[in-house]
Scaffold this active site. Structure first.
Site, PDB file in Angstrom:
ATOM      1  N   HIS A 214      25.440  12.735 -21.698  1.00  0.00           N
ATOM      2  CA  HIS A 214      24.873  11.602 -22.915  1.00  0.00           C
ATOM      3  C   HIS A 214      25.831  12.426 -23.727  1.00  0.00           C
ATOM      4  O   HIS A 214      26.627  12.268 -25.121  1.00  0.00           O
ATOM      5  CB  HIS A 214      23.671  12.431 -23.243  1.00  0.00           C
ATOM      6  CG  HIS A 214      21.887  11.459 -22.969  1.00  0.00           C
ATOM      7  ND1 HIS A 214      22.126  11.707 -21.911  1.00  0.00           N
ATOM      8  CD2 HIS A 214      21.902  10.542 -23.470  1.00  0.00           C
ATOM      9  CE1 HIS A 214      20.669  10.895 -21.726  1.00  0.00           C
ATOM     10  NE2 HIS A 214      20.384   9.976 -22.529  1.00  0.00           N
TER      11      HIS A 214
ATOM     12  N   GLU B 108      18.049   1.297 -26.139  1.00  0.00           N
ATOM     13  CA  GLU B 108      17.431   1.051 -24.627  1.00  0.00           C
ATOM     14  C   GLU B 108      17.738   0.090 -23.963  1.00  0.00           C
ATOM     15  O   GLU B 108      17.821  -0.505 -23.122  1.00  0.00           O
ATOM     16  CB  GLU B 108      15.970   1.868 -25.012  1.00  0.00           C
ATOM     17  CG  GLU B 108      15.794   2.899 -25.169  1.00  0.00           C
ATOM     18  CD  GLU B 108      16.360   4.084 -24.441  1.00  0.00           C
ATOM     19  OE1 GLU B 108      16.581   3.901 -23.064  1.00  0.00           O
ATOM     20  OE2 GLU B 108      16.571   5.176 -25.000  1.00  0.00           O
TER      21      GLU B 108
END
Length: 750
Positions: A481, A382
């Protein structure tokens, strides 16, 4: 791994089709000896990347002259490139990033980077718009009217600026009383990226940073200033000295602060700090509280061990980028590492919101969800989005979005490996798996993407087709993704190497670079990309980075290029000079022979092949030598010859034959290491930097029989053979005839 011996004919065709180690040749405005290659945008032929030769002498100080010569930007025109920042890494490379302006208005996702070493410019990369239709810079819609259109597009029930607690929080965080989550419209130029056309034409638009609370989202929305149509929406939420016991990494060291008689999870030793706060299962950042303790013993409550994971993880990520790349925090400016733990109730996600990390607790395995999402690889992933945001700022859809996700996964694996906490009371970390500690199975497998539904070949199995795709949350913004698996596997091959065949049927051989060099190339590539870069652009950027750092004919440049070929992006590496190499780096073979001949033997063909440019000017000779061996020449093996000649113009593989004897000796595995020398004979041929050695593993198949086996006569020569005997070395198997010859007298007597 799908092993295969490379097809030479196929490889030859690839090598002929490719050029140098990269790209498509051609220069702006005719011949230019300083340019190695230029790639162009297919929509309008504007340059996307320009690589310069070693003899070119462009300096970083000549940026505007470079833009004039290769982009056609002249002083006083409507087009301009304005310096945004300059970044110098630990490897003494400098990247200057410029933002494009047209008629005094910023061009969203337009700009160029100049990269080089020691003050020079080795290559330039970017996304340049050259408007041909002279669009008007005067908006038809007001900012307020465009904002209404943007709110209709987002369609949230509640926004951050409607929450007084959040409004007070942002004023406190920034120290500015006039700051608000309520967005102010900005005029920009932007390409229509929602139509699927990608025509590279600019539209005047109003831009709004809209942060929604219910349902949660944050996106930069671009509204056409003439028609009110949404041209693009860039998603900004990217999902997925004390010590104490963390949930995932055992006892970890970290820094806390002593404030007003209590300790809190605030580290002031790293930049502007690593601050970890408690959301208390709410969703308001303004209502978050500090993790505190009366003593410096942590965790102060059993459930808060996950806060230590986040706090320690934030410090580790900061330290990694500082020590390995010279980068100051996620933004390069020592920005604070804000981390918020216990977000929401049973929230199965973690995300970067543009300024901070947020972690949910998960709903637990029993409910089909995750455990708390604070593992080190999640933190590194992240915060990696923050690094991307501060450098190339890849838009979050289609191939740029897949690159965005892949960079974060690559940093997650790299930092998890670099930190290596060696925990003993938690699940062992698997560097090539993402989120393996928070779920019943990993979110993604970088070394085998196909196991988690991702592709390892461009356009191959599991590839999400991005052509004409309209991005939405339902299709994961056109597979960001899923398609990230492609670069994940490229990076895995970069670190570890590999041999295989991809979904296109292309055989590949990639030699490993190891973690350190692979990460340097990854970082140098990320900081130069444009915001709309695709996989082809990333290939060029990484090859240029390898050329700049290690040289255009280096093993590193070869590794990067071959790894892209392995995943179906671009041609294979083209050597700079004729190179000779073994066809395979190793082979394993059993000495067992089923024939009744004595002595029994089998043959192995050992191939040497030319690579790269066709041999000319002479006929080089390769002389094979045995570098080391546990086998005995003339007893365990023989070679038919020790040298081969490659006539000029001949591209075929040459072989010598090794004969391996089934000698009947017990527990006698062998290894032969071969190398070779090259006499160029005027050709300029050299030994390749890959497959320059070959190891032959010979597995012994013989063992001592035990009494009690079943005997039956062998038809020829009348020598008895035992079946289903038990071996103390290899267990139960059928004897080879050669072994029985050694024990024939003993068996007959028994």
């Amino acid at each position: 791994m799908r092993l295969n011996v490379c097809s030479f004919v196929k490889t030859l065709l690839i090598l002929v089709a490719s050029c140098s180690s990269i790209l498509v040749f051609g220069q702006q405005g005719g011949s230019d000896n300083s340019v190695i290659s230029i790639t162009r945008n297919s929509a309008d032929n504007t340059p996307k990347s320009i690589s310069f030769s070693n003899t070119a002498n462009w300096q970083q100080s000549q940026a505007q002259e470079l833009f004039r010569q290769y982009l056609g930007i002249t002083a006083g025109s409507d087009l301009a490139m304005v310096l945004k920042n300059t970044l110098t890494t630990k490897n003494n490379t400098t990247t200057a990033r410029f933002e494009q302006y047209y008629k005094g208005i910023k061009v969203a996702f337009g700009g160029y980077t100049l990269s080089g070493k020691d003050g020079k410019v080795n290559f330039m990369t970017g996304n340049f718009y050259a408007p041909a239709d002279n669009p008007s810079s005067t908006p038809v819609l007001t900012s307020a009217a465009a904002f209404s259109k943007a709110l209709q597009f987002v369609g949230a029930d509640k926004y951050k600026w409607q929450n007084p607690i959040e409004e007070a929080h942002i004023k406190s965080e920034t120290g500015k009383s006039d700051t608000s989550y309520l967005p102010k419209g900005k005029l920009v130029w932007v390409e229509d990226l929602r139509s699927g056309q990608k025509d590279h034409k600019l539209h005047l638009a109003w831009s709004f940073d809209i942060y929604a609370e219910e349902p949660l989202s944050r996106q930069e929305v671009f509204v056409d200033a003439a028609t009110g149509r949404v041209l693009f929406a860039n998603q900004m939420l990217k999902h997925t000295a004390a010590s104490g016991g963390s949930k995932y990494s055992g006892i970890v060291p970290f820094q806390s602060s002593f404030v007003a008689g209590t300790y809190r999870l605030y580290d002031s030793t790293r930049g502007n700090g690593v601050h970890t706060r408690n959301m208390n299962n709410g969703t308001s950042y303004g209502a978050a509280t500090n993790f505190t303790s009366a003593t410096n013993t942590w965790p102060n409550a059993p459930a808060n061990d996950i806060a230590l994971d986040a706090h320690w993880g934030g410090a580790v990520v900061y330290d990694y980028f500082l020590t390995q790349h010279g980068r100051l925090s996620w933004d390069g400016l020592n920005g604070i590492m804000l981390q918020y733990v216990h977000y929401g109730t049973n929230y199965n996600n973690a995300f970067w919101n543009g300024t901070a990390m947020t972690y949910g607790d998960g709903s637990g395995f029993a409910a089909g969800g995750f455990s708390p999402l604070t593992s080190l690889d999640v933190t590194a992933h992240e915060v990696g989005h923050g690094v991307c945001q501060a450098t190339c700022d890849l838009i979050y859809e289609s191939e740029p979005g897949a690159l965005n996700e892949a960079f974060s996964d690559c940093w997650a694996a790299t930092i998890e490996h670099w930190a290596d906490p060696g925990e003993t009371d938690a699940m062992p970390k698997a560097h090539w798996e993402i989120g393996e500690e928070i779920g019943t199975e990993p979110l993604r497998s970088m070394n085998t993407p196909i196991l988690q539904g991702q592709p390892d070949t461009y356009g191959g199995t599991n590839w999400f087709n991005v052509v004409a795709c309209v991005p939405s949350g339902g299709n994961d913004y056109c597979g960001v993704h899923r398609n990230s698996g492609l670069m994940n596997y490229w990076y895995y091959l970069l670190v570890n190497g590999g041999i295989g065949t991809n979904d296109n049927g292309d055989d590949y051989v990639v030699n490993p670079l190891g973690w350190a060099k692979a990460a340097i190339i990854l970082y140098e590539s990320e900081i130069v990309l444009s915001s709309v870069a695709d996989y082809a652009d990333m290939r060029i950027a990484s090859i240029n980075a390898a050329n700049m750092l290690y040289g255009p004919c280096s093993p590193e440049a070869q590794c990067v290029t071959s790894a892209w070929y392995a995943v179906g992006v671009g041609a294979d590496y083209m050597p700079c000079a004729p190179q000779i190499a073994f066809t395979v780096p190793s082979v394993r073979i059993s000495e067992q022979v089923t024939a009744a001949a004595c002595p029994a033997s089998k043959t192995l063909n050992i191939g040497l092949r030319p690579n790269g440019p066709v041999i000319a000017g002479g006929s080089p000779v390769a002389n094979i030598v045995v570098a080391s061996s546990t086998a005995v020449l003339g007893v365990d093996y023989t070679l038919s010859a020790t040298s081969v000649t490659f006539p000029a113009g001949d591209t075929s593989t040459k072989y010598v034959t090794m004969t391996i004897f089934d000698n009947g000796a017990v527990n006698d595995n062998k290894q032969i290491d071969l190398a070779f020398t090259v006499a160029p004979m005027g050709s300029g041929a050299v030994i390749a930097p890959f497959n320059d050695t070959m190891t032959i593993f010979i597995d012994n198949n013989d063992s001592i029989p035990h009494a009690g086996g079943v005997l039956y006569p062998l038809l020829n020569a009348g020598i008895p053979v035992m079946s289903n005997f038990t071996s103390p070395f290899y267990g139960s198997r059928r004897r080879a005839r050669s072994q029985f010859l050694l024990y024939a007298n003993e068996l007959t007597a028994a």
